[in-house]
Design a protein around this motif. Structure first.
Motif, mmCIF file in Angstrom:
data_model
loop_
_atom_site.group_PDB
_atom_site.id
_atom_site.type_symbol
_atom_site.label_atom_id
_atom_site.label_comp_id
_atom_site.label_asym_id
_atom_site.label_seq_id
_atom_site.Cartn_x
_atom_site.Cartn_y
_atom_site.Cartn_z
ATOM 1 N N ILE A 1 0.757 -1.298 0.262
ATOM 2 C CA ILE A 1 0.011 -0.559 -0.300
ATOM 3 C C ILE A 1 0.853 1.527 0.140
ATOM 4 C CG2 ILE A 1 -1.813 1.294 1.470
ATOM 5 C CD1 ILE A 1 -2.563 -1.297 2.044
ATOM 6 N N ILE A 2 0.490 2.087 -0.858
ATOM 7 C CA ILE A 2 1.323 3.172 -0.920
ATOM 8 C C ILE A 2 0.068 4.511 -1.203
ATOM 9 C CG2 ILE A 2 2.604 4.826 -2.062
ATOM 10 C CD1 ILE A 2 3.777 2.314 -3.870
ATOM 11 N N ALA A 3 0.548 5.435 0.636
ATOM 12 C CA ALA A 3 -0.120 6.586 0.762
ATOM 13 C C ALA A 3 1.265 7.491 0.319
ATOM 14 C CB ALA A 3 -0.479 6.341 1.883
ATOM 15 N N TRP A 4 0.721 8.795 0.108
ATOM 16 C CA TRP A 4 1.084 10.188 -0.003
ATOM 17 C C TRP A 4 0.442 11.242 -0.583
ATOM 18 C CZ3 TRP A 4 1.358 13.169 -4.950
ATOM 19 C CH2 TRP A 4 2.900 14.040 -5.479
ATOM 20 N N ASN A 5 0.321 12.245 0.171
ATOM 21 C CA ASN A 5 0.631 13.747 0.915
ATOM 22 C C ASN A 5 0.495 14.919 -0.390
ATOM 23 O OD1 ASN A 5 1.869 13.863 2.333
ATOM 24 N ND2 ASN A 5 1.098 14.426 4.611
ATOM 25 N N PRO B 1 15.354 5.226 5.070
ATOM 26 C CA PRO B 1 13.728 4.813 4.866
ATOM 27 C C PRO B 1 13.489 4.958 7.100
ATOM 28 C CG PRO B 1 14.216 3.358 5.110
ATOM 29 C CD PRO B 1 15.289 3.639 4.593
ATOM 30 N N GLU B 2 12.477 5.654 7.826
ATOM 31 C CA GLU B 2 11.775 5.269 9.431
ATOM 32 C C GLU B 2 11.051 3.877 8.664
ATOM 33 O OE1 GLU B 2 9.572 6.771 12.607
ATOM 34 O OE2 GLU B 2 9.836 8.596 11.136
ATOM 35 N N VAL B 3 11.280 2.600 9.992
ATOM 36 C CA VAL B 3 11.061 1.290 9.651
ATOM 37 C C VAL B 3 9.814 1.705 11.149
ATOM 38 C CG1 VAL B 3 10.853 -0.934 9.237
ATOM 39 C CG2 VAL B 3 12.571 0.658 8.005
ATOM 40 N N LYS B 4 8.829 1.250 10.823
ATOM 41 C CA LYS B 4 8.085 0.337 12.080
ATOM 42 C C LYS B 4 7.399 -0.841 11.909
ATOM 43 C CE LYS B 4 6.579 5.501 13.335
ATOM 44 N NZ LYS B 4 5.795 5.698 13.005
ATOM 45 N N GLU B 5 7.073 -1.671 12.484
ATOM 46 C CA GLU B 5 6.343 -3.084 12.188
ATOM 47 C C GLU B 5 5.007 -2.803 12.315
ATOM 48 O OE1 GLU B 5 5.617 -7.140 14.076
ATOM 49 O OE2 GLU B 5 6.982 -6.033 15.335
ATOM 50 N N GLY B 6 4.261 -3.531 11.803
ATOM 51 C CA GLY B 6 3.282 -3.140 11.188
ATOM 52 C C GLY B 6 2.662 -4.342 11.800
ATOM 53 N N ASP B 7 1.307 -4.411 10.752
ATOM 54 C CA ASP B 7 0.544 -5.676 10.863
ATOM 55 C C ASP B 7 -0.531 -5.808 9.593
ATOM 56 O OD1 ASP B 7 -2.165 -4.676 11.638
ATOM 57 O OD2 ASP B 7 -1.950 -4.444 13.363
ATOM 58 N N MET B 8 -1.062 -6.810 9.610
ATOM 59 C CA MET B 8 -2.050 -6.837 8.292
ATOM 60 C C MET B 8 -3.495 -6.169 8.751
ATOM 61 S SD MET B 8 -0.488 -8.771 6.644
ATOM 62 C CE MET B 8 -1.413 -9.479 5.593
ATOM 63 N N ALA B 9 -3.918 -5.571 9.166
ATOM 64 C CA ALA B 9 -4.746 -4.961 9.429
ATOM 65 C C ALA B 9 -5.514 -4.185 8.263
ATOM 66 C CB ALA B 9 -5.043 -4.436 11.243
ATOM 67 N N SER B 10 -3.436 -3.469 8.153
ATOM 68 C CA SER B 10 -3.894 -2.214 7.261
ATOM 69 C C SER B 10 -4.373 -2.757 5.669
ATOM 70 C CB SER B 10 -2.674 -1.371 7.153
ATOM 71 O OG SER B 10 -1.959 -0.866 8.100
ATOM 72 N N SER C 1 3.880 15.318 -0.202
ATOM 73 C CA SER C 1 4.996 15.879 0.686
ATOM 74 C C SER C 1 5.884 14.720 1.452
ATOM 75 C CB SER C 1 4.463 17.187 2.040
ATOM 76 O OG SER C 1 4.277 16.630 2.907
ATOM 77 N N GLU C 2 4.522 13.453 1.975
ATOM 78 C CA GLU C 2 4.785 12.445 3.115
ATOM 79 C C GLU C 2 4.818 11.161 2.029
ATOM 80 O OE1 GLU C 2 5.912 11.158 7.371
ATOM 81 O OE2 GLU C 2 3.680 11.454 6.412
ATOM 82 N N GLU C 3 5.631 10.357 1.509
ATOM 83 C CA GLU C 3 5.096 9.273 0.845
ATOM 84 C C GLU C 3 6.418 7.506 2.046
ATOM 85 O OE1 GLU C 3 6.110 7.056 -2.942
ATOM 86 O OE2 GLU C 3 7.413 6.787 -1.797
ATOM 87 N N ILE C 4 4.290 7.368 2.445
ATOM 88 C CA ILE C 4 4.448 5.674 3.138
ATOM 89 C C ILE C 4 3.965 4.532 2.639
ATOM 90 C CG2 ILE C 4 3.188 4.815 4.911
ATOM 91 C CD1 ILE C 4 2.552 7.204 5.729
ATOM 92 N N LEU C 5 4.858 3.833 2.115
ATOM 93 C CA LEU C 5 5.057 2.261 2.211
ATOM 94 C C LEU C 5 4.401 1.229 3.206
ATOM 95 C CD1 LEU C 5 5.385 0.425 -0.311
ATOM 96 C CD2 LEU C 5 8.131 0.436 0.324
ATOM 97 N N LEU C 6 3.794 1.042 2.959
ATOM 98 C CA LEU C 6 3.401 -0.342 3.915
ATOM 99 C C LEU C 6 3.256 -2.103 3.199
ATOM 100 C CD1 LEU C 6 0.322 0.394 5.202
ATOM 101 C CD2 LEU C 6 1.998 0.603 5.857
#
Length: 94
Positions: free
Chosen positions: A43-47, A77-86, A49-54
């Motif tokens: 999933i790629i989100a972009w506003n 990149p800044e890396v964070k652990e996620g989950d499948m809920a997204s 100014s910032e892009e987020i890649l899940l």
């Protein structure tokens, strides 16, 4: 110290046959191990100014091994652990 890590990683990648790093994917640290990525979700989100890649990938190996996953980014990149809920929420929206 950071330069030493970069040189070590580049050296490791240099030893891997060129054909196997064409997609900059996963690499087994033991020889003759076959890796499979049957599923990959992103999933790629972009506003503007910032892009987020899940990113989620299922990786399977023919034998037990450690794996090096290489993804080239233009900056650290800044890396964070996620989950499948997204991903489940994205499927619901689609």
């Amino acid at each position: 110290m950071r330069l030493r890590k970069v040189i070590t990683i580049v050296g490791m990648l240099w030893c891997i046959p060129r054909a196997s790093i064409a997609d900059w994917g996963s690499h087994a640290l033991r020889p003759n191990i076959k890796l499979y990525e049957p599923n990959q979700r992103a999933i790629i989100a972009w506003n503007e100014s910032e892009e987020i890649l899940l990113l989620s990938a299922d990786i399977r190996a023919s034998e037990k091994t450690q794996v090096l996953k290489v993804i080239p980014f233009p900056s650290e990149p800044e890396v964070k652990e996620g989950d499948m809920a997204s991903f489940e929420k994205a499927i619901t929206i689609i």
